[in-house]
Design a protein around this motif. Structure first.
Motif, PDB file in Angstrom:
ATOM      1  N   PHE A  85      70.790  20.396  37.696  1.00  0.00           N
ATOM      2  CA  PHE A  85      70.331  21.731  37.405  1.00  0.00           C
ATOM      3  C   PHE A  85      69.471  22.182  38.475  1.00  0.00           C
ATOM      4  O   PHE A  85      68.323  21.371  38.529  1.00  0.00           O
ATOM      5  N   LYS A  86      69.679  23.344  39.020  1.00  0.00           N
ATOM      6  CA  LYS A  86      68.765  23.760  39.917  1.00  0.00           C
ATOM      7  C   LYS A  86      67.786  24.885  39.132  1.00  0.00           C
ATOM      8  O   LYS A  86      68.454  25.865  38.562  1.00  0.00           O
ATOM      9  N   VAL A  87      66.757  24.553  39.058  1.00  0.00           N
ATOM     10  CA  VAL A  87      65.778  25.369  38.275  1.00  0.00           C
ATOM     11  C   VAL A  87      64.850  26.125  39.103  1.00  0.00           C
ATOM     12  O   VAL A  87      64.077  25.439  40.023  1.00  0.00           O
ATOM     13  N   LEU A  88      64.366  27.352  39.043  1.00  0.00           N
ATOM     14  CA  LEU A  88      63.467  28.043  39.808  1.00  0.00           C
ATOM     15  C   LEU A  88      62.165  28.044  39.191  1.00  0.00           C
ATOM     16  O   LEU A  88      62.173  28.343  37.872  1.00  0.00           O
ATOM     17  N   VAL A  89      61.131  28.177  39.865  1.00  0.00           N
ATOM     18  CA  VAL A  89      60.001  28.362  39.462  1.00  0.00           C
ATOM     19  C   VAL A  89      59.250  29.336  40.094  1.00  0.00           C
ATOM     20  O   VAL A  89      58.992  29.375  41.210  1.00  0.00           O
ATOM     21  N   ILE A  90      59.210  30.568  39.420  1.00  0.00           N
ATOM     22  CA  ILE A  90      58.562  31.841  39.971  1.00  0.00           C
ATOM     23  C   ILE A  90      57.529  32.485  39.422  1.00  0.00           C
ATOM     24  O   ILE A  90      57.217  32.253  38.247  1.00  0.00           O
ATOM     25  N   GLY A  91      56.646  33.444  39.970  1.00  0.00           N
ATOM     26  CA  GLY A  91      55.625  34.017  39.646  1.00  0.00           C
ATOM     27  C   GLY A  91      54.626  34.128  40.848  1.00  0.00           C
ATOM     28  O   GLY A  91      54.888  33.768  41.874  1.00  0.00           O
ATOM     29  N   ASP A  92      53.611  35.262  40.582  1.00  0.00           N
ATOM     30  CA  ASP A  92      52.790  35.508  41.703  1.00  0.00           C
ATOM     31  C   ASP A  92      51.883  34.442  42.092  1.00  0.00           C
ATOM     32  O   ASP A  92      51.999  33.297  41.628  1.00  0.00           O
ATOM     33  N   LEU A  93      51.010  34.590  43.323  1.00  0.00           N
ATOM     34  CA  LEU A  93      50.398  33.708  43.861  1.00  0.00           C
ATOM     35  C   LEU A  93      49.338  33.241  42.969  1.00  0.00           C
ATOM     36  O   LEU A  93      48.774  33.839  42.120  1.00  0.00           O
ATOM     37  N   GLY A  94      49.383  31.846  43.002  1.00  0.00           N
ATOM     38  CA  GLY A  94      48.105  31.151  42.282  1.00  0.00           C
ATOM     39  C   GLY A  94      48.314  31.105  40.825  1.00  0.00           C
ATOM     40  O   GLY A  94      47.216  30.685  40.130  1.00  0.00           O
ATOM     41  N   VAL A  95      49.484  31.136  40.243  1.00  0.00           N
ATOM     42  CA  VAL A  95      49.516  31.364  38.718  1.00  0.00           C
ATOM     43  C   VAL A  95      49.638  29.934  38.295  1.00  0.00           C
ATOM     44  O   VAL A  95      49.373  29.904  37.057  1.00  0.00           O
ATOM     45  N   GLY A  96      49.954  29.022  39.020  1.00  0.00           N
ATOM     46  CA  GLY A  96      50.093  27.454  38.663  1.00  0.00           C
ATOM     47  C   GLY A  96      51.476  27.173  38.838  1.00  0.00           C
ATOM     48  O   GLY A  96      51.754  26.263  38.173  1.00  0.00           O
ATOM     49  N   LYS A  97      52.208  27.560  39.396  1.00  0.00           N
ATOM     50  CA  LYS A  97      53.796  27.129  39.415  1.00  0.00           C
ATOM     51  C   LYS A  97      53.625  25.599  39.972  1.00  0.00           C
ATOM     52  O   LYS A  97      54.413  24.731  39.409  1.00  0.00           O
ATOM     53  N   THR A  98      53.154  25.596  41.198  1.00  0.00           N
ATOM     54  CA  THR A  98      52.868  24.262  41.728  1.00  0.00           C
ATOM     55  C   THR A  98      52.500  23.078  40.797  1.00  0.00           C
ATOM     56  O   THR A  98      52.793  22.167  40.645  1.00  0.00           O
ATOM     57  N   SER A  99      51.289  23.625  40.065  1.00  0.00           N
ATOM     58  CA  SER A  99      50.564  22.838  39.251  1.00  0.00           C
ATOM     59  C   SER A  99      51.327  22.401  38.047  1.00  0.00           C
ATOM     60  O   SER A  99      51.334  21.117  37.625  1.00  0.00           O
ATOM     61  N   ILE A 100      52.154  23.129  37.451  1.00  0.00           N
ATOM     62  CA  ILE A 100      53.191  22.971  36.515  1.00  0.00           C
ATOM     63  C   ILE A 100      54.109  21.848  36.834  1.00  0.00           C
ATOM     64  O   ILE A 100      54.595  20.900  36.087  1.00  0.00           O
ATOM     65  N   ILE A 101      54.646  22.245  38.048  1.00  0.00           N
ATOM     66  CA  ILE A 101      55.603  21.138  38.445  1.00  0.00           C
ATOM     67  C   ILE A 101      55.139  19.848  38.558  1.00  0.00           C
ATOM     68  O   ILE A 101      55.553  18.588  38.279  1.00  0.00           O
ATOM     69  N   LYS A 102      53.998  19.829  39.322  1.00  0.00           N
ATOM     70  CA  LYS A 102      53.158  18.442  39.402  1.00  0.00           C
ATOM     71  C   LYS A 102      52.959  17.609  38.193  1.00  0.00           C
ATOM     72  O   LYS A 102      53.057  16.577  37.981  1.00  0.00           O
ATOM     73  N   ARG A 103      52.468  18.423  37.189  1.00  0.00           N
ATOM     74  CA  ARG A 103      52.087  18.106  35.828  1.00  0.00           C
ATOM     75  C   ARG A 103      53.504  17.205  35.358  1.00  0.00           C
ATOM     76  O   ARG A 103      53.705  16.302  34.865  1.00  0.00           O
ATOM     77  N   TYR A 104      54.595  18.284  35.556  1.00  0.00           N
ATOM     78  CA  TYR A 104      55.749  18.094  34.693  1.00  0.00           C
ATOM     79  C   TYR A 104      56.464  16.591  35.316  1.00  0.00           C
ATOM     80  O   TYR A 104      56.887  15.676  34.604  1.00  0.00           O
ATOM     81  N   VAL A 105      56.387  16.480  36.757  1.00  0.00           N
ATOM     82  CA  VAL A 105      57.028  15.658  37.435  1.00  0.00           C
ATOM     83  C   VAL A 105      56.315  14.379  37.651  1.00  0.00           C
ATOM     84  O   VAL A 105      56.742  13.133  37.572  1.00  0.00           O
TER      85      VAL A 105
END
Ligand code: GTP
Ligand code: MG
Length: 208
Positions: free
Chosen positions: A7-27
């Motif tokens: 599954f290809k899942v997108l993580v989107i939202g404005d600058l600095g909301v924590g997208k990368t942090s959420i992925i790093k935490r999850y993965v």
């Protein structure tokens, strides 16, 4: 025999909301206070033993917040089957941007038969909330999000739950683009979910 889904899942939202942090935490189960803006797009893969018969490879596309002003999202969104749309509970402007991201998503990618891809709303940085926040059930219904969660990448709150909610909707979506792969000798990482976990998806159930 196990089936394996990608599954290809997108993580989107404005600058600095924590997208990368959420992925790093999850993965990777890590969190850093250090902010380094994503440039363009980044990727991460998480392999989940969903149930005894199903392995899901979640390909997470971490789209830079600044890409909303660019013209590459159409390319990045291609063949996505789900999205996490993130805002920062401490910055109202990022909540206002949620609908812009959702519209951008819906205008550029659809599943077979023209259905929009399931999207889950994440109210991130909930560790910084002073008091009870407004419930977003109505907002989600109005704007066709399949569910919402107050998350914290810092404290590891509700991130697995949010992803699980999204995956359940992807799986339920009979028309979703599912790429079946031959079962191979892949190594499994990450958590193993149980049947009970799957039922623990309150926002999803409520909104359906
Ligand atoms: P772009 O790549 O620019 O689009 O940003 P992003 O959405 O990837 O944000 P990123 O994950 O880089 O996080 C931005 C800042 O917020 C960093 O300093 C993180 O440490 C911080 N942050 C992310 N998630 C949380 C959270 O749940 N709680 C708190 N307190 N801080 C967070
Ligand atoms: Mg980022």
């Amino acid at each position: 025999m196990q089936r394996e889904l990608l599954f290809k899942v997108l993580v989107i939202g404005d600058l600095g909301v924590g997208k990368t942090s959420i992925i790093k935490r999850y993965v990777h189960q890590i969190f850093s206070h250090h902010y380094r803006a994503t440039i363009g797009v980044d990727f991460a893969l998480k392999v989940v033993q969903w149930d005894k018969d199903t392995v899901i490879r979640l390909q997470m596309w971490d789209i830079a917040g600044q890409e909303r002003y660019g013209n590459m999202t159409r390319v990045y969104y291609r063949e996505a089957v789900g999205a996490l749309v993130v805002f920062d509970v401490t910055r109202a402007s990022t909540f206002e941007a949620v609908l812009k991201w959702k519209d951008d998503l819906d205008s550029k990618v659809t599943l077979n038969h023209g259905r929009s891809v399931p999207a889950v709303l994440l109210a991130n940085k909930s560790d910084q909330l002073g008091s009870q926040q407004p419930k977003l059930d109505h907002f989600c219904k109005e704007n066709s999000f399949v569910g919402w969660f107050e998350t914290s990448a810092k404290e590891n709150t509700n991130i697995e739950e949010a992803v699980r909610c999204l995956v359940e909707h992807i799986l339920n979506n009979e028309e979703s683009t599912v790429m079946e792969r031959e079962p191979g000798s892949i190594s499994l990482s990450g958590y193993t979910s149980t049947t009970k976990d799957h039922l623990n998806c309150s926002s999803c159930v409520k909104l359906n």
